[in-house]
Motif scaffolding. Sequence first.
Motif, PDB file in Angstrom:
ATOM      1  N   ILE A   1      19.010  44.354 -25.735  1.00  0.00           N
ATOM      2  CA  ILE A   1      18.651  45.393 -26.704  1.00  0.00           C
ATOM      3  C   ILE A   1      19.726  45.506 -27.771  1.00  0.00           C
ATOM      4  N   GLU A   2      20.985  45.450 -27.338  1.00  0.00           N
ATOM      5  CA  GLU A   2      22.091  45.573 -28.294  1.00  0.00           C
ATOM      6  C   GLU A   2      22.095  44.424 -29.291  1.00  0.00           C
ATOM      7  N   MET A   3      21.745  43.239 -28.806  1.00  0.00           N
ATOM      8  CA  MET A   3      21.736  42.068 -29.688  1.00  0.00           C
ATOM      9  C   MET A   3      20.731  42.255 -30.822  1.00  0.00           C
ATOM     10  N   ASN A   4      19.617  42.932 -30.505  1.00  0.00           N
ATOM     11  CA  ASN A   4      18.558  43.080 -31.500  1.00  0.00           C
ATOM     12  C   ASN A   4      18.583  44.428 -32.204  1.00  0.00           C
ATOM     13  N   GLN A   5      19.631  45.204 -31.927  1.00  0.00           N
ATOM     14  CA  GLN A   5      19.635  46.577 -32.422  1.00  0.00           C
ATOM     15  C   GLN A   5      19.503  46.670 -33.934  1.00  0.00           C
ATOM     16  N   HIS A   6      19.990  45.659 -34.653  1.00  0.00           N
ATOM     17  CA  HIS A   6      19.972  45.712 -36.114  1.00  0.00           C
ATOM     18  C   HIS A   6      18.699  45.107 -36.697  1.00  0.00           C
ATOM     19  N   VAL A   7      17.793  44.599 -35.838  1.00  0.00           N
ATOM     20  CA  VAL A   7      16.547  44.007 -36.338  1.00  0.00           C
ATOM     21  C   VAL A   7      15.449  45.057 -36.250  1.00  0.00           C
ATOM     22  N   LYS A   8      14.885  45.442 -37.382  1.00  0.00           N
ATOM     23  CA  LYS A   8      13.870  46.490 -37.356  1.00  0.00           C
ATOM     24  C   LYS A   8      12.585  45.988 -36.699  1.00  0.00           C
ATOM     25  N   PRO A   9      11.971  46.801 -35.817  1.00  0.00           N
ATOM     26  CA  PRO A   9      10.710  46.367 -35.218  1.00  0.00           C
ATOM     27  C   PRO A   9       9.586  46.354 -36.258  1.00  0.00           C
ATOM     28  N   ARG A  10       8.645  45.410 -36.118  1.00  0.00           N
ATOM     29  CA  ARG A  10       7.668  45.190 -37.173  1.00  0.00           C
ATOM     30  C   ARG A  10       6.231  45.567 -36.806  1.00  0.00           C
ATOM     31  N   GLU A  11       5.970  45.867 -35.509  1.00  0.00           N
ATOM     32  CA  GLU A  11       4.591  46.059 -35.080  1.00  0.00           C
ATOM     33  C   GLU A  11       4.213  47.547 -35.162  1.00  0.00           C
ATOM     34  N   ALA A  12       3.013  47.852 -35.715  1.00  0.00           N
ATOM     35  CA  ALA A  12       2.564  49.250 -35.757  1.00  0.00           C
ATOM     36  C   ALA A  12       1.900  49.586 -34.422  1.00  0.00           C
ATOM     37  N   LEU A  13       2.415  50.629 -33.741  1.00  0.00           N
ATOM     38  CA  LEU A  13       1.938  50.961 -32.394  1.00  0.00           C
ATOM     39  C   LEU A  13       1.653  52.451 -32.280  1.00  0.00           C
ATOM     40  N   ASP A  14       0.786  52.792 -31.318  1.00  0.00           N
ATOM     41  CA  ASP A  14       0.510  54.200 -31.043  1.00  0.00           C
ATOM     42  C   ASP A  14       1.372  54.656 -29.867  1.00  0.00           C
ATOM     43  N   PRO A  15       2.430  55.449 -30.121  1.00  0.00           N
ATOM     44  CA  PRO A  15       3.340  55.828 -29.037  1.00  0.00           C
ATOM     45  C   PRO A  15       2.674  56.721 -27.991  1.00  0.00           C
ATOM     46  N   ILE A  16       1.651  57.492 -28.428  1.00  0.00           N
ATOM     47  CA  ILE A  16       0.978  58.396 -27.491  1.00  0.00           C
ATOM     48  C   ILE A  16       0.278  57.585 -26.404  1.00  0.00           C
ATOM     49  N   SER A  17      -0.401  56.505 -26.823  1.00  0.00           N
ATOM     50  CA  SER A  17      -1.134  55.739 -25.805  1.00  0.00           C
ATOM     51  C   SER A  17      -0.152  54.980 -24.910  1.00  0.00           C
ATOM     52  N   ILE A  18       0.998  54.550 -25.483  1.00  0.00           N
ATOM     53  CA  ILE A  18       1.992  53.870 -24.645  1.00  0.00           C
ATOM     54  C   ILE A  18       2.523  54.842 -23.588  1.00  0.00           C
ATOM     55  N   MET A  19       2.812  56.085 -24.020  1.00  0.00           N
ATOM     56  CA  MET A  19       3.301  57.094 -23.085  1.00  0.00           C
ATOM     57  C   MET A  19       2.264  57.388 -22.006  1.00  0.00           C
ATOM     58  N   SER A  20       0.975  57.480 -22.405  1.00  0.00           N
ATOM     59  CA  SER A  20      -0.083  57.743 -21.415  1.00  0.00           C
ATOM     60  C   SER A  20      -0.103  56.648 -20.357  1.00  0.00           C
ATOM     61  N   ASP A  21      -0.008  55.389 -20.810  1.00  0.00           N
ATOM     62  CA  ASP A  21       0.000  54.263 -19.871  1.00  0.00           C
ATOM     63  C   ASP A  21       1.186  54.355 -18.916  1.00  0.00           C
ATOM     64  N   CYS A  22       2.351  54.661 -19.489  1.00  0.00           N
ATOM     65  CA  CYS A  22       3.553  54.742 -18.656  1.00  0.00           C
ATOM     66  C   CYS A  22       3.413  55.844 -17.604  1.00  0.00           C
ATOM     67  N   ALA A  23       2.879  57.000 -18.043  1.00  0.00           N
ATOM     68  CA  ALA A  23       2.719  58.125 -17.114  1.00  0.00           C
ATOM     69  C   ALA A  23       1.760  57.754 -15.986  1.00  0.00           C
ATOM     70  N   SER A  24       0.654  57.064 -16.338  1.00  0.00           N
ATOM     71  CA  SER A  24      -0.307  56.652 -15.300  1.00  0.00           C
ATOM     72  C   SER A  24       0.354  55.706 -14.314  1.00  0.00           C
ATOM     73  N   ALA A  25       1.173  54.797 -14.844  1.00  0.00           N
ATOM     74  CA  ALA A  25       1.818  53.824 -13.968  1.00  0.00           C
ATOM     75  C   ALA A  25       2.806  54.485 -13.011  1.00  0.00           C
ATOM     76  N   MET A  26       3.362  55.646 -13.419  1.00  0.00           N
ATOM     77  CA  MET A  26       4.347  56.306 -12.564  1.00  0.00           C
ATOM     78  C   MET A  26       3.704  57.216 -11.513  1.00  0.00           C
ATOM     79  N   LEU A  27       2.383  57.470 -11.633  1.00  0.00           N
ATOM     80  CA  LEU A  27       1.727  58.429 -10.734  1.00  0.00           C
ATOM     81  C   LEU A  27       1.936  58.137  -9.242  1.00  0.00           C
ATOM     82  N   PRO A  28       1.745  56.868  -8.788  1.00  0.00           N
ATOM     83  CA  PRO A  28       1.929  56.606  -7.355  1.00  0.00           C
ATOM     84  C   PRO A  28       3.338  56.957  -6.879  1.00  0.00           C
ATOM     85  N   LEU A  29       4.332  56.631  -7.709  1.00  0.00           N
ATOM     86  CA  LEU A  29       5.719  56.914  -7.367  1.00  0.00           C
ATOM     87  C   LEU A  29       5.945  58.423  -7.235  1.00  0.00           C
ATOM     88  N   ALA A  30       5.306  59.177  -8.166  1.00  0.00           N
ATOM     89  CA  ALA A  30       5.436  60.631  -8.144  1.00  0.00           C
ATOM     90  C   ALA A  30       4.827  61.189  -6.868  1.00  0.00           C
TER      91      ALA A  30
END
Lengths: 232, 433
Positions: free
Chosen positions: B263-292
């Motif tokens: 991550i540090e190596m690429n810290q100065h390279v701006k990310p280029r892809e347009a993404l929906d952070p809400i849907s990424i967060m929803s996916d992450c939360a669903s993936a954590m449900l069993p652990l919870a």
Amino acid sequence: MAHIVASFDEDLVQVQARISEMGGLAEELFAKSLDSVRNRDADLAREVIARDKDLDDMEMDLEESVVKTIALRQPVANDLRVLIAAMKISSTLERIGDLSKNIAKRAIPLSSARPVQLTSSITRMGRETMNQLSKALNAHASRDVDLALEVWNQDYEIDEMYNAIFREVTTYMVEDSRLIGVGAQLMFITKNLERIGDHTTQIAELVYYIVKGETLEDRPKGDPTGVIFAES
Amino acid sequence: MDKWLYIVLSLIAASVLAAVATLEVAPPLIFVAALLIAAGAWTFADRMFPNESGAEENGEGYSGEDESEGDPVGPETTGTYFAPGFARTLIENIPGPVMAVSEKGRVTYYNAAAGQEFPQLKNANHFANVIRAPAFVAAVTETLKDGVARSTRFTTFDSTGKLFLANINRTDPDEESDFGTQAVIQLEDYTLVERTERQRSDFIANASHELRTPLASIIGYIETLQNHARDDPEAQERFLAIMARQAERMQRLVDDLMSLGRIEMNQHVKPREALDPISIMSDCASAMLPLAEQDGAVIEVDLDPSIGIEVMGDRDQLSQVFTNLLDNALKYGGEASRVKVSSVMGASGGKIGITVADSGPGIPRDKIPRLTERFYRVNVNQSRNRGGTGLGLAIVKHILTRHGGRLEIASEEGRGSRFTVWLPLANRKESAA
């Protein structure tokens, strides 16, 4: 922005450019003073102390050319604000240079003392202050009010870091009285960083003043609920 | 061509009148009328067909108005003075930043790469407003004066902290275009090279220190197994289980350190892809449900995926940010914790905040500024017991720096903690670049 007298435009552009140049030197002196603390490098500290004079000279030159421009062109409104703010920013940058010089002066005795863990907290706070200063100068160069407000709103992160380090250093000195000398130097360095943070906020306020013609009031301070931002 | 038809017709009319004039009594009067008709036709035609006017008057194809607009020293000029055609296309497409600066220090040209690297670049702006490093300003000023080529290194002091090598040359004045001498600046990005070097030493320092504890414990158990516990199958099983846990911890640590390094190596390279952070967060939360569920914890997700927010980002890295925050909330949220995930728009717009709040014991105020430090733990034993490496929030901080975002931490002892990720929305500066 275009004026009937084209050389007035040139004057304003040159004043802005001198501010950026002073900003560049202030940033570099500050960064080097932090490096001299971190790497226990007394030679680097001496270089910072010597070069602070350049910043003082630049401030005098800038002040002179601003006064001359005001006398000659009798600017009003936005132009007047740009020039008044330029004077204030240049003296703020000169103060930042002085504080950096003071940090460098304290780095010299620290370089011959035993290395301490605390310097890493201080360089972290220094890096954060550095980013803020750099952002404020960018905001000034591009007249970016949003960026200036961001800087202004984030200063209390630095205040909070100051409080945390203050406690840390105090504990350190209580535990081992032989370290009181080193601790006192570190305490002053931290205080200087906090002052640089405040000066940076003032630059942000002046950017707001140039663009909006109004002053900002009631800067957010670290509050008792402990809302803290962990840097951008 | 219609204009000429008009003029010809009116000239015919005029000559007819003139012919009549020669026959009739009041020749001067009619002759004047004929001339008036002809002149009138000319102006009328001019107004009707403005596009065709002028060109025939001026062999070079310039009308008077165009010339007055083309003042090359005016601060409002947006065009570049660079010779058009092949040479320009060539320089425009060079992947590294290239720019030109006039004798007065004004930017006169910059290519696409320079515009992307320094969004504040504008023609006619003073170059020191864009790059203010003293060594760079001095080198450009000197080269403009004496024409000697120079190279200089400089760093920027914002959160990305880049290192550049600038090569500066001076052009001769171009007499054909009244174009004065220019400093030509070509920049090379050395950030990656410098970082690779620094990282090697950082990695060794961090890794050796943190790996020492589990390694010492594993070596201790091996010695016991070789001696006292040689004939004790019950103890062997117990020790091996502990050794496995320690080895896993070392593995996690190495994984996290390597991930942080990348991550540090690429810290100065701006990310280029347009993404929906809400849907990424929803996916992450669903993936954590069993652990919870395993921990008896609850994750409440209060997100509206239909608002369709976009940020410029890296999908894997954003997932890592959200997963780390959720993981922390479950780890340190106390017994049967309630984790709440919500979103909020920034007060001045242009930003989205995604919050992970827990119902845990909270974090003392003086510890908060240090949370994103590497290997900093509020409670060392609790963190180690939970398998924490002390790198989770450091990783979050570095990823957010790359994304131009920030982490906001609010906590009150006894009332839980709130970690908010702020990300700039996609449609501002990035999409323009």
